[in-house]
Design a protein around this motif. Sequence first.
Motif, PDB file in Angstrom:
ATOM      1  N   ARG A  21      13.857 -14.335 -31.999  1.00  0.00           N
ATOM      2  CA  ARG A  21      11.955 -12.964 -32.116  1.00  0.00           C
ATOM      3  C   ARG A  21      12.984 -12.248 -31.342  1.00  0.00           C
ATOM      4  O   ARG A  21      12.103 -11.623 -30.361  1.00  0.00           O
ATOM      5  N   GLY A  22      13.847 -11.016 -32.173  1.00  0.00           N
ATOM      6  CA  GLY A  22      14.311  -9.781 -32.097  1.00  0.00           C
ATOM      7  C   GLY A  22      15.381  -9.745 -30.679  1.00  0.00           C
ATOM      8  O   GLY A  22      15.709  -8.453 -30.793  1.00  0.00           O
ATOM      9  N   ARG A  23      15.846 -10.649 -30.278  1.00  0.00           N
ATOM     10  CA  ARG A  23      16.901 -10.545 -29.073  1.00  0.00           C
ATOM     11  C   ARG A  23      17.643 -10.752 -29.194  1.00  0.00           C
ATOM     12  O   ARG A  23      18.861 -11.795 -30.495  1.00  0.00           O
ATOM     13  N   LEU A  24      19.186  -9.925 -30.252  1.00  0.00           N
ATOM     14  CA  LEU A  24      20.100  -9.198 -31.049  1.00  0.00           C
ATOM     15  C   LEU A  24      21.314 -10.984 -30.016  1.00  0.00           C
ATOM     16  O   LEU A  24      21.232 -10.513 -29.251  1.00  0.00           O
ATOM     17  N   PRO A  25      21.529 -11.663 -30.488  1.00  0.00           N
ATOM     18  CA  PRO A  25      22.674 -12.441 -30.725  1.00  0.00           C
ATOM     19  C   PRO A  25      24.310 -11.830 -29.792  1.00  0.00           C
ATOM     20  O   PRO A  25      23.711 -10.592 -30.449  1.00  0.00           O
ATOM     21  N   GLU A  26      25.354 -12.332 -29.811  1.00  0.00           N
ATOM     22  CA  GLU A  26      25.993 -11.495 -28.912  1.00  0.00           C
ATOM     23  C   GLU A  26      27.177 -10.848 -29.745  1.00  0.00           C
ATOM     24  O   GLU A  26      27.559  -9.786 -29.993  1.00  0.00           O
ATOM     25  N   LEU A  27      27.254 -11.700 -31.524  1.00  0.00           N
ATOM     26  CA  LEU A  27      27.383 -10.647 -32.812  1.00  0.00           C
ATOM     27  C   LEU A  27      26.909  -9.260 -33.031  1.00  0.00           C
ATOM     28  O   LEU A  27      27.301  -8.563 -33.203  1.00  0.00           O
ATOM     29  N   GLU A  28      25.856  -9.397 -32.837  1.00  0.00           N
ATOM     30  CA  GLU A  28      25.176  -8.273 -33.211  1.00  0.00           C
ATOM     31  C   GLU A  28      25.567  -6.898 -31.951  1.00  0.00           C
ATOM     32  O   GLU A  28      25.403  -5.841 -32.469  1.00  0.00           O
ATOM     33  N   ARG A  29      25.152  -7.531 -30.676  1.00  0.00           N
ATOM     34  CA  ARG A  29      25.278  -6.944 -29.667  1.00  0.00           C
ATOM     35  C   ARG A  29      26.879  -6.238 -29.775  1.00  0.00           C
ATOM     36  O   ARG A  29      26.487  -4.767 -29.842  1.00  0.00           O
ATOM     37  N   CYS A  30      27.734  -6.853 -29.987  1.00  0.00           N
ATOM     38  CA  CYS A  30      28.794  -6.628 -30.464  1.00  0.00           C
ATOM     39  C   CYS A  30      29.148  -5.392 -31.494  1.00  0.00           C
ATOM     40  O   CYS A  30      29.450  -4.154 -31.031  1.00  0.00           O
ATOM     41  N   MET A  31      28.597  -5.605 -31.818  1.00  0.00           N
ATOM     42  CA  MET A  31      28.930  -4.466 -33.534  1.00  0.00           C
ATOM     43  C   MET A  31      28.208  -3.135 -33.269  1.00  0.00           C
ATOM     44  O   MET A  31      27.990  -1.849 -33.394  1.00  0.00           O
ATOM     45  N   ILE A  32      26.808  -3.620 -32.630  1.00  0.00           N
ATOM     46  CA  ILE A  32      26.512  -2.240 -31.840  1.00  0.00           C
ATOM     47  C   ILE A  32      26.868  -1.194 -31.481  1.00  0.00           C
ATOM     48  O   ILE A  32      27.053  -0.886 -30.719  1.00  0.00           O
ATOM     49  N   ARG A  33      27.863  -2.394 -29.950  1.00  0.00           N
ATOM     50  CA  ARG A  33      28.065  -1.375 -29.065  1.00  0.00           C
ATOM     51  C   ARG A  33      29.583  -0.439 -29.667  1.00  0.00           C
ATOM     52  O   ARG A  33      30.446   0.719 -29.855  1.00  0.00           O
ATOM     53  N   HIS A  34      30.126  -1.384 -30.317  1.00  0.00           N
ATOM     54  CA  HIS A  34      31.858  -1.175 -31.648  1.00  0.00           C
ATOM     55  C   HIS A  34      31.059   0.728 -32.305  1.00  0.00           C
ATOM     56  O   HIS A  34      31.694   1.388 -32.095  1.00  0.00           O
ATOM     57  N   ARG A  35      29.630   0.406 -33.558  1.00  0.00           N
ATOM     58  CA  ARG A  35      29.556   1.448 -33.808  1.00  0.00           C
ATOM     59  C   ARG A  35      29.381   2.975 -33.302  1.00  0.00           C
ATOM     60  O   ARG A  35      29.595   3.724 -32.840  1.00  0.00           O
ATOM     61  N   ALA A  36      28.698   2.407 -31.926  1.00  0.00           N
ATOM     62  CA  ALA A  36      27.946   3.571 -30.879  1.00  0.00           C
ATOM     63  C   ALA A  36      29.760   4.385 -30.017  1.00  0.00           C
ATOM     64  O   ALA A  36      29.530   5.424 -30.459  1.00  0.00           O
ATOM     65  N   LEU A  37      30.610   2.967 -29.837  1.00  0.00           N
ATOM     66  CA  LEU A  37      31.621   4.762 -29.608  1.00  0.00           C
ATOM     67  C   LEU A  37      32.596   4.930 -30.847  1.00  0.00           C
ATOM     68  O   LEU A  37      33.533   5.961 -30.800  1.00  0.00           O
ATOM     69  N   GLU A  38      32.055   3.628 -31.796  1.00  0.00           N
ATOM     70  CA  GLU A  38      32.902   4.976 -32.942  1.00  0.00           C
ATOM     71  C   GLU A  38      32.047   6.489 -33.308  1.00  0.00           C
ATOM     72  O   GLU A  38      32.908   7.055 -33.291  1.00  0.00           O
ATOM     73  N   MET A  39      31.338   6.156 -33.234  1.00  0.00           N
ATOM     74  CA  MET A  39      30.233   7.429 -34.127  1.00  0.00           C
ATOM     75  C   MET A  39      30.286   8.305 -33.019  1.00  0.00           C
ATOM     76  O   MET A  39      30.488   9.583 -33.450  1.00  0.00           O
ATOM     77  N   ILE A  40      31.389   8.760 -31.998  1.00  0.00           N
ATOM     78  CA  ILE A  40      31.239   9.476 -31.076  1.00  0.00           C
ATOM     79  C   ILE A  40      33.008   9.961 -32.012  1.00  0.00           C
ATOM     80  O   ILE A  40      33.093  11.185 -31.179  1.00  0.00           O
ATOM     81  N   LEU A  41      33.900   9.034 -31.724  1.00  0.00           N
ATOM     82  CA  LEU A  41      34.604   9.543 -32.369  1.00  0.00           C
ATOM     83  C   LEU A  41      34.527  10.575 -33.674  1.00  0.00           C
ATOM     84  O   LEU A  41      35.151  11.078 -33.926  1.00  0.00           O
ATOM     85  N   VAL A  42      33.475   9.891 -34.641  1.00  0.00           N
ATOM     86  CA  VAL A  42      33.533  10.530 -35.712  1.00  0.00           C
ATOM     87  C   VAL A  42      33.053  11.699 -35.992  1.00  0.00           C
ATOM     88  O   VAL A  42      33.541  12.672 -36.127  1.00  0.00           O
ATOM     89  N   ILE A  43      32.069  11.631 -34.168  1.00  0.00           N
ATOM     90  CA  ILE A  43      31.569  13.170 -34.459  1.00  0.00           C
ATOM     91  C   ILE A  43      32.772  14.261 -34.127  1.00  0.00           C
ATOM     92  O   ILE A  43      32.422  15.163 -34.866  1.00  0.00           O
ATOM     93  N   TYR A  44      33.784  13.872 -32.852  1.00  0.00           N
ATOM     94  CA  TYR A  44      34.396  14.931 -32.424  1.00  0.00           C
ATOM     95  C   TYR A  44      35.415  14.570 -33.550  1.00  0.00           C
ATOM     96  O   TYR A  44      35.309  15.935 -33.487  1.00  0.00           O
ATOM     97  N   HIS A  45      35.311  13.835 -34.402  1.00  0.00           N
ATOM     98  CA  HIS A  45      36.917  14.391 -35.507  1.00  0.00           C
ATOM     99  C   HIS A  45      36.429  15.153 -36.284  1.00  0.00           C
ATOM    100  O   HIS A  45      36.577  16.110 -37.200  1.00  0.00           O
ATOM    101  N   ALA A  46      35.370  15.180 -36.143  1.00  0.00           N
ATOM    102  CA  ALA A  46      34.521  15.834 -37.547  1.00  0.00           C
ATOM    103  C   ALA A  46      34.604  17.278 -37.487  1.00  0.00           C
ATOM    104  O   ALA A  46      34.830  17.936 -38.020  1.00  0.00           O
ATOM    105  N   GLU A  47      34.094  17.477 -36.249  1.00  0.00           N
ATOM    106  CA  GLU A  47      34.001  19.110 -35.186  1.00  0.00           C
ATOM    107  C   GLU A  47      35.107  19.125 -35.548  1.00  0.00           C
ATOM    108  O   GLU A  47      35.472  20.959 -36.215  1.00  0.00           O
ATOM    109  N   GLU A  48      35.657  18.363 -34.865  1.00  0.00           N
ATOM    110  CA  GLU A  48      37.671  19.584 -35.362  1.00  0.00           C
ATOM    111  C   GLU A  48      38.203  19.640 -36.571  1.00  0.00           C
ATOM    112  O   GLU A  48      38.910  20.116 -36.572  1.00  0.00           O
ATOM    113  N   LEU A  49      37.993  18.529 -37.435  1.00  0.00           N
ATOM    114  CA  LEU A  49      38.068  19.378 -38.566  1.00  0.00           C
ATOM    115  C   LEU A  49      37.648  19.970 -39.004  1.00  0.00           C
ATOM    116  O   LEU A  49      38.289  21.307 -39.486  1.00  0.00           O
TER     117      LEU A  49
END
Length: 310
Positions: A21-49
Amino acid sequence: MKDTETPQWEGRKRHFTDPYRGRLPELERCMIRHRALEMILVIYHAEELKRSVVETVDTQKRWKLSRSDDEATEPAPEVPERKRVQRAFDWLVKEGVLTADERREMVKLIGRRNSIAHHLDQVTADLNPDSWVRDHLAFMPDRQQYDYEALDRLKAMRRLLEQRKIAKHYVGVISMRSLFFEATERVLRDDLKRLDRRIRKLVHKRIDAIAAVNSELSLEGSELVGIFDPRWPDNRHHSGCLTPRGVEICYRLFDMGKSAMAVAHIMEFSLVAARAREKQWRELGGNNRVVKNLQDIPLVRKRLRYEDMR
């Protein structure tokens, strides 16, 4: 109505049921955190490029201008950033630093920065367990999907540009930006590695869990067919609560050895509700409880009143 009547939905694909009922299991929670951290690096390297492309061209032009004998040469007028980036790429392709395909790849990767910033809701929407969201995404073929390869390609393009600059003997620019972000990037990389290992383990567990639940969903050979099908409308009140017949059918599923997760999917309610019913079933004696005859249980279905809708 006869007990042997076949439900209208029989044979159709079962609609997705979210037992959490909308409460994310651990797998989806980890995937969201992984994407969030990786998006920070994507934004940084895209701007640096992007900065590296513009600075490379501006530096070479200033260097040539400083070595020119024409004292009357005036500096170029200021132009918007988008045009500066476009003209810088045009110059690099013209000078043979980049190929047309490499330019398109870099422009596409730099665009990922804007995709993340402007459509953050879309790049994580596929991890939402809500059935309405999942159905809605099927009608959004052009939505911004998350690109797991973007970060690696951005780093590769940055290395490629540096190698081409060295090969062309271009004047370099010393910048402190990489040093400012070095500690942050190191921490993010370490966290991404830990999350990646955790996600891999959880994926294997999820595959096993799905296989286990799928093996329990079949009701073939049981008496829970026709009007005794767990999804039959008379098994629920309009409020969603189970009728006495629905409760007995739920107990019959536990009699068959179904797990709480399987019962949640079959009855199409939450895992919390399934576990509560399982507790009640055990308190009644479990497999040793007094089994009621389904045909003897009177139909009780509270009709929806107009007053309830106000």
